[in-house]
Design a protein around this motif. Sequence first.
Motif, PDB file in Angstrom:
ATOM      1  N   ASP A  60      29.548   2.223  -4.131  1.00 32.43           N
ATOM      2  CA  ASP A  60      28.232   1.834  -3.639  1.00 32.43           C
ATOM      3  C   ASP A  60      28.238   1.588  -2.132  1.00 32.43           C
ATOM      4  N   THR A  61      29.403   1.627  -1.532  1.00 31.96           N
ATOM      5  CA  THR A  61      29.512   1.421  -0.089  1.00 31.96           C
ATOM      6  C   THR A  61      28.742   2.504   0.657  1.00 31.96           C
ATOM      7  N   ALA A  62      27.830   2.074   1.513  1.00 35.29           N
ATOM      8  CA  ALA A  62      26.976   3.007   2.258  1.00 35.29           C
ATOM      9  C   ALA A  62      26.058   2.211   3.178  1.00 35.29           C
ATOM     10  N   VAL A  63      25.369   2.935   4.037  1.00 35.70           N
ATOM     11  CA  VAL A  63      24.238   2.360   4.761  1.00 35.70           C
ATOM     12  C   VAL A  63      23.002   2.568   3.898  1.00 35.70           C
ATOM     13  N   TYR A  64      22.285   1.492   3.655  1.00 36.49           N
ATOM     14  CA  TYR A  64      21.107   1.539   2.813  1.00 36.49           C
ATOM     15  C   TYR A  64      19.852   1.490   3.682  1.00 36.49           C
ATOM     16  N   TYR A  65      18.934   2.393   3.379  1.00 40.41           N
ATOM     17  CA  TYR A  65      17.699   2.519   4.145  1.00 40.41           C
ATOM     18  C   TYR A  65      16.496   2.295   3.230  1.00 40.41           C
ATOM     19  N   CYS A  66      15.456   1.687   3.776  1.00 43.83           N
ATOM     20  CA  CYS A  66      14.187   1.686   3.055  1.00 43.83           C
ATOM     21  C   CYS A  66      13.234   2.646   3.748  1.00 43.83           C
ATOM     22  N   ASN A  67      12.373   3.211   2.935  1.00 39.45           N
ATOM     23  CA  ASN A  67      11.433   4.229   3.377  1.00 39.45           C
ATOM     24  C   ASN A  67      10.090   3.939   2.730  1.00 39.45           C
ATOM     25  N   ALA A  68       9.050   3.846   3.542  1.00 36.51           N
ATOM     26  CA  ALA A  68       7.703   3.599   3.037  1.00 36.51           C
ATOM     27  C   ALA A  68       6.887   4.869   3.224  1.00 36.51           C
ATOM     28  N   ARG A  69       6.246   5.285   2.144  1.00 40.69           N
ATOM     29  CA  ARG A  69       5.584   6.581   2.178  1.00 40.69           C
ATOM     30  C   ARG A  69       4.191   6.491   1.574  1.00 40.69           C
ATOM     31  N   SER A  70       3.222   7.123   2.262  1.00 43.53           N
ATOM     32  CA  SER A  70       1.891   7.308   1.711  1.00 43.53           C
ATOM     33  C   SER A  70       1.498   8.755   1.962  1.00 43.53           C
ATOM     34  N   LEU A  71       0.289   9.124   1.589  1.00 45.95           N
ATOM     35  CA  LEU A  71      -0.169  10.489   1.856  1.00 45.95           C
ATOM     36  C   LEU A  71      -0.301  10.748   3.356  1.00 45.95           C
ATOM     37  N   ASP A 106       0.804  -1.213   0.000  1.00 45.55           N
ATOM     38  CA  ASP A 106       0.000   0.000   0.000  1.00 45.55           C
ATOM     39  C   ASP A 106       0.843   1.272   0.000  1.00 45.55           C
ATOM     40  N   TYR A 107       2.159   1.115  -0.035  1.00 45.49           N
ATOM     41  CA  TYR A 107       3.063   2.256   0.102  1.00 45.49           C
ATOM     42  C   TYR A 107       4.028   2.361  -1.078  1.00 45.49           C
ATOM     43  N   CYS A 108       4.388   3.606  -1.395  1.00 47.72           N
ATOM     44  CA  CYS A 108       5.525   3.852  -2.260  1.00 47.72           C
ATOM     45  C   CYS A 108       6.771   3.589  -1.428  1.00 47.72           C
ATOM     46  N   VAL A 109       7.664   2.761  -1.916  1.00 46.83           N
ATOM     47  CA  VAL A 109       8.848   2.394  -1.144  1.00 46.83           C
ATOM     48  C   VAL A 109      10.096   2.892  -1.856  1.00 46.83           C
ATOM     49  N   ARG A 110      10.918   3.584  -1.104  1.00 53.12           N
ATOM     50  CA  ARG A 110      12.179   4.092  -1.639  1.00 53.12           C
ATOM     51  C   ARG A 110      13.354   3.401  -0.954  1.00 53.12           C
ATOM     52  N   TRP A 111      14.415   3.251  -1.687  1.00 48.52           N
ATOM     53  CA  TRP A 111      15.705   2.862  -1.131  1.00 48.52           C
ATOM     54  C   TRP A 111      16.618   4.080  -1.204  1.00 48.52           C
ATOM     55  N   LEU A 112      17.235   4.410  -0.092  1.00 50.94           N
ATOM     56  CA  LEU A 112      18.185   5.517  -0.024  1.00 50.94           C
ATOM     57  C   LEU A 112      19.474   4.989   0.591  1.00 50.94           C
ATOM     58  N   ARG A 113      20.551   5.717   0.362  1.00 50.81           N
ATOM     59  CA  ARG A 113      21.819   5.313   0.954  1.00 50.81           C
ATOM     60  C   ARG A 113      22.576   6.530   1.445  1.00 50.81           C
ATOM     61  N   GLN A 114      23.425   6.284   2.423  1.00 50.41           N
ATOM     62  CA  GLN A 114      24.253   7.356   2.956  1.00 50.41           C
ATOM     63  C   GLN A 114      25.651   6.824   3.203  1.00 50.41           C
ATOM     64  N   ALA A 115      26.591   7.399   2.481  1.00 46.21           N
ATOM     65  CA  ALA A 115      27.997   7.050   2.645  1.00 46.21           C
ATOM     66  C   ALA A 115      28.619   7.981   3.688  1.00 46.21           C
ATOM     67  N   PRO A 116      29.702   7.568   4.312  1.00 41.97           N
ATOM     68  CA  PRO A 116      30.342   8.419   5.320  1.00 41.97           C
ATOM     69  C   PRO A 116      30.700   9.784   4.753  1.00 41.97           C
ATOM     70  N   LYS A 160      18.688   9.303  -2.725  1.00 40.87           N
ATOM     71  CA  LYS A 160      17.719   8.312  -3.188  1.00 40.87           C
ATOM     72  C   LYS A 160      18.367   7.449  -4.246  1.00 40.87           C
ATOM     73  N   VAL A 161      18.199   6.161  -4.113  1.00 38.71           N
ATOM     74  CA  VAL A 161      18.773   5.201  -5.044  1.00 38.71           C
ATOM     75  C   VAL A 161      17.710   4.661  -5.990  1.00 38.71           C
ATOM     76  N   SER A 162      16.567   4.310  -5.417  1.00 36.41           N
ATOM     77  CA  SER A 162      15.526   3.686  -6.212  1.00 36.41           C
ATOM     78  C   SER A 162      14.192   3.867  -5.520  1.00 36.41           C
ATOM     79  N   CYS A 163      13.133   3.741  -6.313  1.00 36.47           N
ATOM     80  CA  CYS A 163      11.795   3.903  -5.789  1.00 36.47           C
ATOM     81  C   CYS A 163      10.852   2.999  -6.575  1.00 36.47           C
ATOM     82  N   ILE A 164       9.909   2.409  -5.869  1.00 34.67           N
ATOM     83  CA  ILE A 164       8.866   1.633  -6.539  1.00 34.67           C
ATOM     84  C   ILE A 164       7.535   2.110  -6.006  1.00 34.67           C
ATOM     85  N   SER A 165       6.650   2.462  -6.925  1.00 34.31           N
ATOM     86  CA  SER A 165       5.370   3.005  -6.505  1.00 34.31           C
ATOM     87  C   SER A 165       4.359   1.884  -6.323  1.00 34.31           C
TER      88      SER A 165
END
Length: 116
Positions: A90-101, A31-41, A47-52
């Motif tokens: 590509d080395t980083a901490v990768y996070y997922c994020n779920a977003r709705s209205l 039910d959510y748009c899900v994004r993958w983000l990453r943060q390197a030191p 934002k790396v990728s997103c699926i709606s």
Amino acid sequence: QVQLVESGGGLVQPGGSLTLSCAASGITLNDYCVRWLRQAPGKEREKVSCISTTVGSVYYEDSVNGRFTVSRDNVKGTVLLQMNSLKPEDTAVYYCNARSLAATYWGQGTQVTVSS
């Protein structure tokens, strides 16, 4: 209580592959748009990728386009990020994020290290 959990990170050699998984409790990721983000030191989170929620609607940041693939496992209710041809940058901490209205949720992150 809503919780997102990323898994699948680790140490891989350049050119290798990893698959990250984002799982949720308390909500249905379908039910959510899900994004993958990453943060390197020393760098900002990007934002790396997103699926709606719309079938076939995906986004990739230019540096990963053609190497990463985001998908949903509708049976397990997870979102996967298949990462191929990994590079040291590509080395980083990768996070997922779920977003709705109505709400946005974050996972705690999973470390991906690409090194020989």
